[in-house]
Write an enzyme that holds these catalytic residues in place. Structure first.
Site, PDB file in Angstrom:
ATOM      1  N   GLN A 303      12.025  -3.592  39.170  1.00 59.26           N
ATOM      2  CA  GLN A 303      11.646  -3.654  37.763  1.00 59.26           C
ATOM      3  C   GLN A 303      12.458  -2.683  36.905  1.00 59.26           C
ATOM      4  OE1 GLN A 303       7.498  -3.104  36.998  1.00 59.26           O
ATOM      5  NE2 GLN A 303       6.919  -5.142  37.724  1.00 59.26           N
ATOM      6  N   THR A 337      20.336  -6.811  -1.239  1.00 58.56           N
ATOM      7  CA  THR A 337      19.349  -6.020  -1.977  1.00 58.56           C
ATOM      8  C   THR A 337      18.667  -4.971  -1.106  1.00 58.56           C
ATOM      9  OG1 THR A 337      17.691  -7.731  -1.552  1.00 58.56           O
ATOM     10  CG2 THR A 337      18.889  -7.852  -3.642  1.00 58.56           C
ATOM     11  N   GLU A 388      33.776   3.609   9.660  1.00 54.61           N
ATOM     12  CA  GLU A 388      33.314   2.742   8.571  1.00 54.61           C
ATOM     13  C   GLU A 388      31.871   3.056   8.176  1.00 54.61           C
ATOM     14  OE1 GLU A 388      34.595  -1.087   7.675  1.00 54.61           O
ATOM     15  OE2 GLU A 388      35.962  -1.210   9.375  1.00 54.61           O
TER      16      GLU A 388
END
Length: 408
Positions: A303, A337, A388
């Site tokens: 797992q 926006t 950037e």
């Protein structure tokens, strides 16, 4: 207006598979060599140009895709191949976006073809914005552009840094200060044509990752460029500066910054690059987990490993969807926006860094060696929370957009 879809159409799938084939057959076999050499991989760029993958026509077609998905799809596949080689191929695109964003139709038609050249004479371009003392803080930029009215020339003086293809490019796009009193709103972008006197390469950086991509300082020592090399033209600049001065006098917003306009347009594309790196690392880790046997069974049966892979895949798909949403919004003229472009770059960059680290962990000691590519992918991914706009800057942009508060 193109409807938003999460499925590529038949033409897009064909292009994606074509790029994937180039990435698998040409880029991946060469990736380790050029990472070690830390040199511009001209043979790979020329191979891309030979088949039309490095060309103005190809990138124009993808840029004009009405769904907005052409560019992110292209970049994800290239950077799945290798980030350093991918940036060597795609690096010219940032300068081209700078011209598309700020230039006139005539300037676009004149200069962008010269940034790519053709299969027989490959060219490069560089976008020069960051400075030694002004990275994310664009208001601290010092490179000056002074207009010489008598000769209709602009004189550029200063030093740029972290420029992809800087100094070796045929065409440089340079952001400079034209009115220091206006801070970041007093900037403009200029074309520096090939072989212009006064432009030279400074320090070439030896980097942690993306080593096949050339990154260097660009020194501008009294570089004189014709008036027509001001992107957008002087009349438009004078109008913009007048509006900014008027707003400043009233204590209001000062308008739009030339460098920021380029970065806004490119952030989802940078996010797509990060998605490609993350996906590549995830696929290596998944294949390894299926075949690596420990304690009598494949490690994917545990797992602890399986859940990591589940989280990796979930983050990659979520990052891609944010990139696609922002790209579609940009293509269909919808405003960011809530800073959706910054959201896509932030989440995809953080995802690349996290997923590549998890891939190394799943491979264990093998992941730390250069025999497997995930250590290179991890090094390459590190830059995506830095360039950037750092992750911190993206969060600031998003916080300002959603709150309406000028958070500092």
């Amino acid at each position: 207006m193109a409807e938003f879809t999460m499925e590529l159409n038949e033409d897009q799938v064909g292009v994606r598979d074509w790029i994937h084939g180039f990435a698998a057959d040409v880029m991946r076999p060469a990736a380790a060599e050029w990472d070690e050499r830390e040199e511009t991989p001209w043979p790979v760029i020329r191979e891309a140009a030979k088949i039309g993958l490095y060309s103005l026509d190809f990138y124009a077609q993808q840029f004009l895709d009405p769904t907005g998905l052409g560019i992110p799809m292209t970049l994800e596949e290239l950077f799945w191949g290798d980030a350093g080689l991918g940036l060597a191929i795609a690096g010219t695109g940032l300068a081209a976006i700078g011209v598309f964003t700020n230039g006139t139709d005539e300037q676009i038609g004149t200069w962008v073809p010269q940034m790519y050249g053709d299969a027989n004479d490959v060219k490069l371009a560089a976008f020069c914005s960051s400075e030694p003392d002004a990275g994310s803080d664009v208001a601290a930029m010092r490179t000056r552009a002074v207009y010489a009215e008598a000769t209709d020339e602009w004189v550029l003086t200063g030093t740029k840094t972290w420029a992809t293809n800087g100094g070796i490019a045929d065409v440089h796009v340079v952001v400079a200060v034209v009115d220091p009193a206006l801070g970041s709103r007093g900037h403009a972008s200029f074309i520096v044509p090939p072989n212009t006197p006064g432009l030279s390469q400074g320090q070439k950086f030896k980097k942690h990752g993306i080593r096949a991509s050339h990154t260097a300082e660009v020194v501008l020592d009294g570089v004189r460029v014709p008036g027509h090399c001001l992107l957008g033209g002087k009349e438009k600049l004078d109008e913009r500066l007048a509006r900014a001065r008027e707003r400043a006098a009233k204590g209001g917003e000062r308008g739009r910054n030339a460098a920021m306009a380029t970065f806004e347009a490119s952030r989802p594309a940078v996010g797509a690059q990060a998605v490609g790196i993350a996906r590549a690392a995830y696929e290596v880790a998944l294949d390894y987990a299926r075949t690596r046997v420990q304690f009598g069974r494949p490690i994917i049966d545990n797992q602890g490993v399986a859940f990591q892979l589940a989280d990796m895949r979930t983050r990659i798909d979520a990052a891609r969807l944010l990139v696609w949403r922002a790209s579609w919004m940009a293509a269909t003229g919808k405003s960011f926006t809530s800073a959706e472009g910054s959201m896509s770059k932030l989440f995809a960059g953080e995802t690349a860094k996290t997923v590549t680290a998890q891939a190394m962990q799943i491979l264990g000691g093998n992941g730390y060696t250069r025999e497997y590519p995930v250590e290179r992918m991890h090094r390459d991914a590190a830059i995506y929370t830095i360039f950037e706009g750092t992750s911190e800057i993206q969060r600031l942009v998003i916080a300002r957009a959603v709150s309406g508060v000028p958070i500092r």
